[in-house]
Design an enzyme around this catalytic site. Structure first.
Site, mmCIF file in Angstrom:
data_model
loop_
_atom_site.group_PDB
_atom_site.id
_atom_site.type_symbol
_atom_site.label_atom_id
_atom_site.label_comp_id
_atom_site.label_asym_id
_atom_site.label_seq_id
_atom_site.Cartn_x
_atom_site.Cartn_y
_atom_site.Cartn_z
ATOM 1 N NE ARG A 157 61.778 34.921 60.516
ATOM 2 C CZ ARG A 157 63.043 34.704 60.164
ATOM 3 N NH1 ARG A 157 63.932 35.699 60.227
ATOM 4 N NH2 ARG A 157 63.438 33.502 59.765
ATOM 5 C CE LYS A 181 61.240 32.390 63.221
ATOM 6 N NZ LYS A 181 60.572 31.140 62.774
ATOM 7 C CG HIS A 253 54.727 35.086 57.471
ATOM 8 N ND1 HIS A 253 55.788 35.535 58.222
ATOM 9 C CD2 HIS A 253 55.023 33.793 57.153
ATOM 10 C CE1 HIS A 253 56.668 34.576 58.369
ATOM 11 N NE2 HIS A 253 56.237 33.507 57.719
ATOM 12 N NE ARG A 256 59.920 35.317 56.441
ATOM 13 C CZ ARG A 256 61.248 35.353 56.521
ATOM 14 N NH1 ARG A 256 61.870 36.483 56.228
ATOM 15 N NH2 ARG A 256 61.934 34.296 56.879
ATOM 16 C CG HIS A 279 64.237 30.282 55.442
ATOM 17 N ND1 HIS A 279 63.555 30.066 54.259
ATOM 18 C CD2 HIS A 279 63.353 30.899 56.259
ATOM 19 C CE1 HIS A 279 62.317 30.531 54.370
ATOM 20 N NE2 HIS A 279 62.180 31.036 55.573
ATOM 21 C CE1 TYR A 288 57.721 31.650 49.990
ATOM 22 C CE2 TYR A 288 59.713 30.816 51.008
ATOM 23 C CZ TYR A 288 58.543 31.527 51.085
ATOM 24 O OH TYR A 288 58.174 32.099 52.269
#
Length: 309
Positions: A157, A181, A253, A256, A279, A288
Site C-alpha cells: 500500500r 493496517k 492502488h 497493487r 489481507h 483477483y
C-alpha cells in the site's frame, strides 16, 4: 441504560478496538462516525437502553442509511455495509462485556456490494511507467524509480511504502518488512529489479537528500530531506504515467492491483497472494481470481470453434 450510558458503552467499545484489537486510526475514525450516527438513530426512536433495541430497530437504521435523510445523503451498499458491521460489532461486544443479554443486530445482514473487478495495468504499461520514472537520471528520479519498483514489486500500500525505514530493508536477503493496517507486520520478498533500483537510490541519491534535512530513518525522502508524503508519492506515479503515455487513470492502488493480478495470472496460489497483500481474509483476495476467469473466458470465446455465436 440511559443515553449517557449508551455513549459510554460506545466509547468503551472504541477503546477495546483501539487497545485490544489494534485497529488503525482511520478505521477507528470510521467506526466512531458510524456509531455516532447509530446513537442518533436510537435517540430519535426514543430508545435509551440497550435492552430496548430490537432487530427491527437495527433494520430500520439500515433502511435509513440506504435512503438518506435531511442531514445525510443515501449511502451505497459498501458504505452502508461498513456501518452495519460497526453496529453488529458493538452489540456483540455489549453482550460479551455483560452490558446486555440481547444482541438485536445478530440477524441483520449488511447489504452486499456489487463485485468490482480490480483495475490492473498490462505489464507493458507497468514497465513503461517504471522506465519513465527514472529516465531523468537525477537523485529524485532514482528515488522515484525505487519507490515505484517497490510498490509494484511488493504489492505494498502507498502508506506502507512511504512508511518504510532503512532498517526495514534486507536487500541481501531480498525482503522488505511492511507495516500494514492495524500495525500488523509482514515480511515480503522483493524482486531483483526492485532490489537494484533501491540499492542505486540508497547509494547514489539518498545521502544527498538526507543532507538537506535533519536526518531521518525513512527510506524515501523529499527534496528537503524529510519523509516523503503519501500525496507526493501519488504525484510521482502520476507524472511517470504521464511521461510514459499511459492515458488511463493510474494510482498507487493500481500498481497493487496489477501486482496481485499478474501473480494470479502467472499461477500463484490465492492464499500466497493473500499473505503478500496482507489481507486478513482470503475472500478479499479472491476477487483477483475473477480477473483470471474473465481472461480465460475471453480467450475461450475467441479461440474455441464452438464458442462463437
Amino acid at each position: 441504560m440511559s443515553t449517557s450510558e449508551l455513549t459510554r458503552a460506545i466509547r468503551t467499545y472504541l477503546d477495546h478496538l483501539s487497545v485490544e484489537r489494534g485497529l488503525a486510526a482511520n478505521t477507528l475514525s470510521s467506526y466512531r462516525r458510524d456509531l455516532r450516527r447509530y446513537a442518533g438513530h436510537l435517540d430519535q426512536e426514543g430508545i435509551d437502553r440497550l435492552d430496548g433495541v430490537s432487530e427491527s430497530t437495527v433494520s430500520d437504521f439500515l433502511v435509513r442509511l440506504r435512503e438518506g435523510d435531511a442531514e445525510h445523503p443515501p449511502l451505497g451498499a459498501a458504505s452502508a455495509a461498513r456501518t452495519v458491521v460497526a453496529v453488529r460489532g458493538f452489540h456483540k461486544f455489549a453482550v460479551r462485556d455483560g452490558l446486555t443479554t440481547n444482541d438485536p443486530a445478530a440477524s441483520v445482514r449488511p447489504p452486499t456490494p456489487a463485485k468490482r473487478l480490480p483495475k490492473a495495468l498490462p505489464l507493458s504499461d507497468v514497465e513503461a511507467i517504471l522506465e519513465a520514472a527514472g529516465a531523468a537520471g537525477t537523485p529524485l528520479a532514482a528515488r522515484d524509480r525505487a519507490l515505484l519498483e517497490v510498490l509494484y514489486g511488493t504489492g505494498a500500500r502507498i502508506s506502507e511504502a512511504v512508511g518504510l525505514d532503512v532498517d526495514d530493508l534486507d536487500l541481501e536477503e531480498g525482503t522488505v518488512l511492511l507495516r500494514g493496517k492495524g500495525s500488523k507486520e509482514r515480511l515480503v520478498p522483493v524482486g531483483s529489479y526492485a532490489v537494484e533500483a533501491v540499492q542505486t537510490y540508497l547509494t547514489r541519491a539518498r545521502p544527498g537528500l538526507v543532507a538537506q534535512g535533519r536526518g531521518t530513518p525513512a527510506v524515501f525522502l523529499n527534496s528537503r530531506g524529510g519523509r516523503l508524503s503519501r500525496q507526493s508519492a501519488w504525484a510521482v506515479l502520476a507524472k511517470a504515467a504521464d511521461r510514459a503515455g499511459v492515458t488511463r487513470d493510474v494510482s498507487p492502488h493500481t500498481l497493487r492491483h496489477s501486482f496481485a493480478t499478474h501473480l494470479i495470472d502467472g499461477g500463484a496460489d490465492v492464499r500466497v497472494v493473500q499473505e503478500l497483500l496482507g489481507h486478513a481474509s482470503v475472500t478479499t483476495t479472491q476477487v483477483y481470481t475473477l480477473v483470471t476467469v474473465d481472461n480465460l473466458r475471453e480467450v475461450f470465446a475467441t479461440a474455441h470453434p464452438r464458442a462463437r455465436a
